[in-house]
Design a protein around this motif. Sequence first.
Motif, PDB file in Angstrom:
ATOM      1  N   LEU A  54       0.811  -3.414  -6.135  1.00 14.98           N
ATOM      2  CA  LEU A  54       1.039  -2.154  -5.424  1.00 14.98           C
ATOM      3  C   LEU A  54      -0.098  -1.177  -5.737  1.00 14.98           C
ATOM      4  N   LEU A  55      -0.674  -0.598  -4.664  1.00 10.96           N
ATOM      5  CA  LEU A  55      -1.799   0.335  -4.798  1.00 10.96           C
ATOM      6  C   LEU A  55      -1.386   1.724  -4.363  1.00 10.96           C
ATOM      7  N   GLU A  56      -1.780   2.713  -5.133  1.00 11.43           N
ATOM      8  CA  GLU A  56      -1.531   4.114  -4.766  1.00 11.43           C
ATOM      9  C   GLU A  56      -2.870   4.853  -4.849  1.00 11.43           C
ATOM     10  N   GLU A  85      -2.884   6.068   9.882  1.00 11.47           N
ATOM     11  CA  GLU A  85      -4.308   5.902   9.554  1.00 11.47           C
ATOM     12  C   GLU A  85      -4.608   4.432   9.292  1.00 11.47           C
ATOM     13  N   LEU A  86      -3.722   3.769   8.556  1.00 10.15           N
ATOM     14  CA  LEU A  86      -3.952   2.350   8.258  1.00 10.15           C
ATOM     15  C   LEU A  86      -3.723   1.479   9.487  1.00 10.15           C
ATOM     16  N   ARG A  87      -2.790   1.883  10.344  1.00  5.26           N
ATOM     17  CA  ARG A  87      -2.582   1.122  11.592  1.00  5.26           C
ATOM     18  C   ARG A  87      -3.839   1.223  12.462  1.00  5.26           C
ATOM     19  N   GLY A 124       3.619   6.236   4.023  1.00  3.76           N
ATOM     20  CA  GLY A 124       4.242   7.518   4.402  1.00  3.76           C
ATOM     21  C   GLY A 124       3.479   8.197   5.534  1.00  3.76           C
ATOM     22  N   PRO A 125       3.105   9.480   5.357  1.00  4.12           N
ATOM     23  CA  PRO A 125       2.421  10.199   6.430  1.00  4.12           C
ATOM     24  C   PRO A 125       1.073   9.576   6.820  1.00  4.12           C
ATOM     25  N   TRP A 126       0.559   8.663   5.986  1.00  2.00           N
ATOM     26  CA  TRP A 126      -0.741   8.041   6.265  1.00  2.00           C
ATOM     27  C   TRP A 126      -0.602   6.670   6.937  1.00  2.00           C
ATOM     28  N   ALA A 184       7.843   3.436   7.939  1.00  3.58           N
ATOM     29  CA  ALA A 184       7.798   4.892   7.731  1.00  3.58           C
ATOM     30  C   ALA A 184       9.090   5.498   8.214  1.00  3.58           C
ATOM     31  N   GLY A 185       9.218   6.804   7.968  1.00  6.54           N
ATOM     32  CA  GLY A 185      10.452   7.501   8.328  1.00  6.54           C
ATOM     33  C   GLY A 185      11.484   7.303   7.234  1.00  6.54           C
ATOM     34  N   GLY A 186      12.736   7.538   7.568  1.00  3.55           N
ATOM     35  CA  GLY A 186      13.814   7.309   6.601  1.00  3.55           C
ATOM     36  C   GLY A 186      13.954   8.429   5.595  1.00  3.55           C
ATOM     37  N   GLY A 245       2.608  11.837  -2.677  1.00  6.12           N
ATOM     38  CA  GLY A 245       2.826  12.170  -1.263  1.00  6.12           C
ATOM     39  C   GLY A 245       4.176  12.862  -1.108  1.00  6.12           C
ATOM     40  N   THR A 246       4.920  12.477  -0.090  1.00  4.24           N
ATOM     41  CA  THR A 246       6.203  13.126   0.184  1.00  4.24           C
ATOM     42  C   THR A 246       7.200  12.943  -0.963  1.00  4.24           C
ATOM     43  N   SER A 247       7.047  11.863  -1.711  1.00  4.33           N
ATOM     44  CA  SER A 247       8.074  11.511  -2.698  1.00  4.33           C
ATOM     45  C   SER A 247       8.104  12.395  -3.943  1.00  4.33           C
ATOM     46  N   ILE A 294       0.859  -1.188   0.000  1.00  5.05           N
ATOM     47  CA  ILE A 294       0.000   0.000   0.000  1.00  5.05           C
ATOM     48  C   ILE A 294       0.893   1.235   0.000  1.00  5.05           C
ATOM     49  N   GLY A 295       0.754   2.069  -1.047  1.00  7.83           N
ATOM     50  CA  GLY A 295       1.548   3.303  -1.121  1.00  7.83           C
ATOM     51  C   GLY A 295       2.517   3.267  -2.283  1.00  7.83           C
ATOM     52  N   GLY A 296       2.330   4.205  -3.206  1.00  5.10           N
ATOM     53  CA  GLY A 296       3.201   4.285  -4.388  1.00  5.10           C
ATOM     54  C   GLY A 296       4.139   5.456  -4.309  1.00  5.10           C
ATOM     55  N   GLY A 297       4.753   5.681  -3.134  1.00  8.09           N
ATOM     56  CA  GLY A 297       5.880   6.623  -3.003  1.00  8.09           C
ATOM     57  C   GLY A 297       7.158   5.826  -3.215  1.00  8.09           C
ATOM     58  N   ILE A 298       8.300   6.447  -2.913  1.00  5.98           N
ATOM     59  CA  ILE A 298       9.581   5.778  -3.160  1.00  5.98           C
ATOM     60  C   ILE A 298       9.718   4.507  -2.309  1.00  5.98           C
ATOM     61  N   SER A 308      10.305  16.443  -1.857  1.00  6.87           N
ATOM     62  CA  SER A 308      11.544  16.495  -1.079  1.00  6.87           C
ATOM     63  C   SER A 308      12.469  17.572  -1.644  1.00  6.87           C
ATOM     64  N   THR A 309      13.678  17.665  -1.113  1.00  4.50           N
ATOM     65  CA  THR A 309      14.676  18.607  -1.655  1.00  4.50           C
ATOM     66  C   THR A 309      15.335  18.011  -2.900  1.00  4.50           C
ATOM     67  N   LYS A 310      15.011  16.775  -3.197  1.00  7.05           N
ATOM     68  CA  LYS A 310      15.435  16.096  -4.426  1.00  7.05           C
ATOM     69  C   LYS A 310      16.950  15.882  -4.459  1.00  7.05           C
TER      70      LYS A 310
HETATM   71  P1  FAD Z   1       5.209   8.951   0.469  1.00  6.38           P
HETATM   72  O1  FAD Z   1       5.990   9.459  -0.657  1.00  6.38           O
HETATM   73  O2  FAD Z   1       4.358   9.924   1.187  1.00  6.38           O
HETATM   74  O3  FAD Z   1       4.327   7.784  -0.109  1.00  6.38           O
HETATM   75  C1  FAD Z   1       3.235   7.235   0.566  1.00  6.38           C
HETATM   76  C2  FAD Z   1       2.140   7.033  -0.456  1.00  6.38           C
HETATM   77  O4  FAD Z   1       1.103   6.243   0.121  1.00  6.38           O
HETATM   78  C3  FAD Z   1       1.491   8.344  -0.885  1.00  6.38           C
HETATM   79  O5  FAD Z   1       1.697   8.525  -2.281  1.00  6.38           O
HETATM   80  C4  FAD Z   1       0.028   8.163  -0.533  1.00  6.38           C
HETATM   81  O6  FAD Z   1      -0.863   8.751  -1.462  1.00  6.38           O
HETATM   82  C5  FAD Z   1      -0.109   6.650  -0.480  1.00  6.38           C
HETATM   83  N1  FAD Z   1      -1.194   6.182   0.382  1.00  6.38           N
HETATM   84  C6  FAD Z   1      -1.481   6.594   1.638  1.00  6.38           C
HETATM   85  N2  FAD Z   1      -2.548   5.942   2.130  1.00  6.38           N
HETATM   86  C7  FAD Z   1      -2.949   5.086   1.149  1.00  6.38           C
HETATM   87  C8  FAD Z   1      -4.014   4.148   1.043  1.00  6.38           C
HETATM   88  N3  FAD Z   1      -4.886   3.965   2.032  1.00  6.38           N
HETATM   89  N4  FAD Z   1      -4.149   3.437  -0.100  1.00  6.38           N
HETATM   90  C9  FAD Z   1      -3.273   3.619  -1.142  1.00  6.38           C
HETATM   91  N5  FAD Z   1      -2.258   4.510  -1.085  1.00  6.38           N
HETATM   92  C10 FAD Z   1      -2.088   5.229   0.046  1.00  6.38           C
HETATM   93  N6  FAD Z   1      15.080  12.537   1.586  1.00  6.38           N
HETATM   94  C11 FAD Z   1      16.249  12.526   0.886  1.00  6.38           C
HETATM   95  O7  FAD Z   1      16.895  11.482   0.811  1.00  6.38           O
HETATM   96  N7  FAD Z   1      16.731  13.615   0.268  1.00  6.38           N
HETATM   97  C12 FAD Z   1      16.120  14.823   0.345  1.00  6.38           C
HETATM   98  O8  FAD Z   1      16.576  15.793  -0.279  1.00  6.38           O
HETATM   99  C13 FAD Z   1      14.948  14.910   1.128  1.00  6.38           C
HETATM  100  N8  FAD Z   1      14.326  16.084   1.285  1.00  6.38           N
HETATM  101  C14 FAD Z   1      13.147  16.149   1.960  1.00  6.38           C
HETATM  102  C15 FAD Z   1      12.518  17.378   2.064  1.00  6.38           C
HETATM  103  C16 FAD Z   1      11.257  17.463   2.637  1.00  6.38           C
HETATM  104  C17 FAD Z   1      10.586  18.792   2.748  1.00  6.38           C
HETATM  105  C18 FAD Z   1      10.615  16.286   3.089  1.00  6.38           C
HETATM  106  C19 FAD Z   1       9.235  16.378   3.635  1.00  6.38           C
HETATM  107  C20 FAD Z   1      11.260  15.070   3.030  1.00  6.38           C
HETATM  108  C21 FAD Z   1      12.531  14.988   2.468  1.00  6.38           C
HETATM  109  N9  FAD Z   1      13.217  13.767   2.352  1.00  6.38           N
HETATM  110  C22 FAD Z   1      14.411  13.710   1.695  1.00  6.38           C
HETATM  111  C23 FAD Z   1      12.623  12.529   2.850  1.00  6.38           C
HETATM  112  C24 FAD Z   1      11.921  11.759   1.727  1.00  6.38           C
HETATM  113  O9  FAD Z   1      11.262  12.637   0.859  1.00  6.38           O
HETATM  114  C25 FAD Z   1      10.916  10.768   2.313  1.00  6.38           C
HETATM  115  O10 FAD Z   1      11.606   9.947   3.214  1.00  6.38           O
HETATM  116  C26 FAD Z   1      10.265   9.870   1.266  1.00  6.38           C
HETATM  117  O11 FAD Z   1       9.807  10.586   0.151  1.00  6.38           O
HETATM  118  C27 FAD Z   1       9.107   9.117   1.903  1.00  6.38           C
HETATM  119  O12 FAD Z   1       8.565   8.271   0.934  1.00  6.38           O
HETATM  120  P2  FAD Z   1       7.378   7.273   1.277  1.00  6.38           P
HETATM  121  O13 FAD Z   1       7.167   6.439   0.080  1.00  6.38           O
HETATM  122  O14 FAD Z   1       7.653   6.580   2.561  1.00  6.38           O
HETATM  123  O15 FAD Z   1       6.127   8.218   1.549  1.00  6.38           O
END
Ligand code: FAD
Length: 550
Positions: free
Chosen positions: A46-48, A235-237, A230-232, A371-373, A55-57, A24-28, A60-62
């Motif tokens: 994989l579901l997004e 909610e799923l927990r 990610g930030p959600w 989460a985190g990382g 989301g966060t992905s 669940i979640g199509g971020g990085i 970021s600062t890229k």
């Molecule tokens: P997310 O990208 O948030 O992905 C979670 C996905 O789950 C979302 O797309 C959401 O829509 C989906 N989702 C949620 N609930 C559901 C559901 N019920 N069903 C289906 N899908 C769902 N890291 C670096 O290494 N370098 C950087 O330069 C850097 N800069 C940063 C700057 C900022 C301002 C921030 C906020 C973070 C930064 N980070 C950086 C950290 C990095 O961006 C995050 O660690 C990473 O993007 C998190 O990815 P994720 O896939 O865990 O979360």
Amino acid sequence: MTAPATREQTLTRLKTENFDLVVIGGGITGAGIALDTAARGLSVALLEKHDFASGTSSKSTKLIHGGLRYLKQFEVALVREVGRERATVHRLAPHLVRPEKMLLPLVEDGSFGKIGTSLGLWVYDFLADVHGDDKRVMLSREETLEKEPLLRPDVLKGGGYYAEYRTDDARLTMENLKTARKHGAVIVNYVEAVDFDKNEDGKITAVHCRDLDKGEKISINCTSVISAAGPWVDELRKEDGSMTQTRLFLSKGVHIVVARERLPLRQAVYFDVPTDNRMIFAIPRLRSTYIGTTDTPYKGDSDNIPTTLDDVTYLLDAANAMFPTANLRVEDVESNWAGLRPLIYEEGKEGAEMSRKDEIFESESGLLSIAGGKLTGYRKMAERIVDRLADRLEDSGTDLPEARTEEIELTGGPFKNFAAVLTYEKEVAERLAAADLPPERADYLVANYGRQTDEIVAAAADRPGNGYEKLAAAEAAFCIENELALYPMDFLNRRSGRLYFDLPSIPRVLNAVVDVFAETYGYDADERAQQIRICEAEVAERTEFGMAEV
Ligand code: FAD
């Protein structure tokens, strides 16, 4: 097969097959897990819930970086792991993860002194196993000004110069997802996991979802579930009934974008904010320079994160303090984005002080959450949680092989090294010029799509309009067919990065882009007009800043 037929087929597979794993979640993080597990031989879906990387992905600062700042917090293991990962991720996609030298100016009353910086950068390089020309160099005041003449001269004492990498986070996510799909993963966007079906032992046996495009309910049968939401994640927990004391703490980070000519930096700079002892980046990129980030606790709606005037003023003031001749004003801000860091809450600490380590949560129902990382550490995060899954599967008699993503090049390659990327970029510029297409787009195209640029350039000739429209239309068609772009904004934001880094170009190519979506998805005149309005509203929103949060 057309894109609508492909989506239909994917949804049918989700409804009818039994998957070893649902992610669940199509971020990085989710993308990395899908690739890791598919490559180890599991059947994975994989579901997004929105678009991939929405989301966060994409916010970021890229940077693919080791996180120099974390050394100050003695996060040695984290800096070592992500520092080493930089070179690995660069090797897997050198067109997309590019070397970027970083300049750290040393200023009077700044957070780093000369000896501390020299030592800190040495440790940083040592932990990350950096060699040769990439090793840090300490610069005199004059050498620092030569690297970046816009720095404020009267407080400057010298600088540290060290190696990092930059990327496009949403594209890195997309190329991981496409590579996962090549290894058999089924991936879908605009499908939200809503709740779970459990057997009499309380173990999850299916994920109930909603197709947010058509509104249909879907149930996906599976043996295991990993939430990378990610930030959600919490909610799923909660939905699973498995919240514990350890929970997420969301911290908002804003970036602003100005035209390159308004802040014509020669190179990326990591500098002090004079008011609060934090550090932020200013990074030139194509026709823009972006500045960020803020770091403030956030309790609002995670699906709609506002950038306030306070956020913008904070970043402008910090940039003006370091680059005073730029004299940036709110009107110079062309675009912005605001994202949420899903940090692991630690009693008594503020957002900026909290660890960037990742955390795995295990539930009685079998739900695994992570989460985190950091973006940079996504591959190792995936490996860790899939190893945890492997332990569980072993208990029930299934042996999973070791992770092998370290050797799997991402789509867009192969390139032997970065020099090969630059050679290819030159060839692309020549081909564009010969085809009467804008040669200056070669840099952008290759950074975004790597060798997939060939397909886009070849298809552009058959598209109507001027060179920019032809290219944008061919690019949109590529993203619809290969990257599951469902709406024009998916393309303008997360596939092409235009919304952030080339916003003024959007009105010039909007009709050409929406026409491609209209052709593919059969929009009538109303739907076409509606999609144009959605894009225009998004563009307008990038420069509308709300009042301070209360
Ligand atoms: P997310 O990208 O948030 O992905 C979670 C996905 O789950 C979302 O797309 C959401 O829509 C989906 N989702 C949620 N609930 C559901 C559901 N019920 N069903 C289906 N899908 C769902 N890291 C670096 O290494 N370098 C950087 O330069 C850097 N800069 C940063 C700057 C900022 C301002 C921030 C906020 C973070 C930064 N980070 C950086 C950290 C990095 O961006 C995050 O660690 C990473 O993007 C998190 O990815 P994720 O896939 O865990 O979360």
